[in-house]
Scaffold this active site. Sequence first.
Site, short mmCIF file in Angstrom:
data_model
loop_
_atom_site.label_atom_id
_atom_site.label_comp_id
_atom_site.label_asym_id
_atom_site.label_seq_id
_atom_site.Cartn_x
_atom_site.Cartn_y
_atom_site.Cartn_z
N SER A 1 0.84 -1.18 0.00
CA SER A 1 0.00 0.00 0.00
C SER A 1 0.89 1.24 0.00
O SER A 1 2.01 1.21 0.51
CB SER A 1 -0.92 -0.04 1.21
OG SER A 1 -0.78 1.12 1.97
N LYS A 2 0.34 2.30 -0.59
CA LYS A 2 1.14 3.53 -0.68
C LYS A 2 1.37 4.12 0.71
O LYS A 2 2.25 4.94 0.90
CB LYS A 2 0.42 4.53 -1.58
CG LYS A 2 0.40 4.09 -3.03
CD LYS A 2 -0.28 5.09 -3.92
CE LYS A 2 -0.40 4.55 -5.33
NZ LYS A 2 -1.75 4.44 -5.81
N ARG A 3 0.56 3.70 1.65
CA ARG A 3 0.73 4.25 2.99
C ARG A 3 1.94 3.67 3.72
O ARG A 3 2.53 4.30 4.56
CB ARG A 3 -0.54 4.01 3.82
CG ARG A 3 -1.65 4.97 3.48
CD ARG A 3 -2.85 4.74 4.36
NE ARG A 3 -3.40 3.40 4.16
CZ ARG A 3 -4.22 3.09 3.18
NH1 ARG A 3 -4.58 4.00 2.30
NH2 ARG A 3 -4.70 1.87 3.04
#
Length: 312
Positions: free
Chosen positions: A249-251
């Site tokens: 995930s980009k997070r």
Amino acid sequence: MTVGRYAPSPSGRMHLGNLCCCLLAWLSAKSQGGRVVLRIEDLDQARCPRKFAELLQQDLDWLGLAADEGGDKGGPHGPYYQSERSGIYQQFYEILWKKGLVYPCFCSRSQLHAADAPHRSDGQVVYAGTCRNLTPEQVAERSRRRPPAWRVKVPDETIGFTDGHLGYYQENLARDCGDFYLRRADGVFAYQLAVVVDDALMGVTQVVRGEDLLSSTPRQLWLYRTLGLPAPEFFHMPLLLAPDGRRLSKRDGDESLENLQAKYTPEEIIGRLAWVCGLQKAPDPRTPAELADGFSWEKVPRQDILLPEGLF
Ligand code: GLU
């Protein structure tokens, strides 16, 4: 000529999964002597600020995966930012409207997620059709209370296709998909409509994307047909998972390009990804161009790919 594409939604810095998809899209098109178009899927502008689209293009350049057309480079099929294409989507929305296929939906989130709502294979709720047959009076009355979103009526029809990588897949649109959104209540067009219109108008002949979008393909094929647009061929690639099995995930910063760039050369990143994708026997440094010659979808796994611990 094969025309592939990248269609990222840059809501953060690219992670290895996004990058892997770009690598396979690039190799698949280039190994057939084709070209690649970059379209920025920033329909949700609040989530996709320009800064990330710019960084993404710098990252693609750095990796040797620059697109031939699109993004800030421009080209004959622009604009290449979806946020600038609503006038185009409007025209195709009107075709569906004139066919009597579009209707307003006033359902709240809690109504949609009622405990007994059937779910799709990808976990989304199948819309029960609550607002499909409202009378004009009901529509007028409800419109005074809240602005509606807009859905398209799907037929009770099974649509199948042969994915270039995963083989045959089919869905009954009424049972497995349900009437889906074309437009949000704030006027923003939905991904399903935009992606079909854009791939067709941009001359894309080959779509490479993550397996999470396999189940969107039957309804998109139905839209192509209903709108009289030519459909591309599809290759869905397995998902790349972190060593502990979680989805990238980009997070989570650890697999983001920002951190990888500090540690590795572009050839090291590409070579390691090519190895987990079955494209070479060892994780040796490679350029995309070096991999294009021997590329074949046959080598790519069909199951989710778990990144080996310590590879990145
Ligand atoms: N914009 C979508 C994403 O970043 C991809 C859509 C597609 O490839 O059709 O997940």
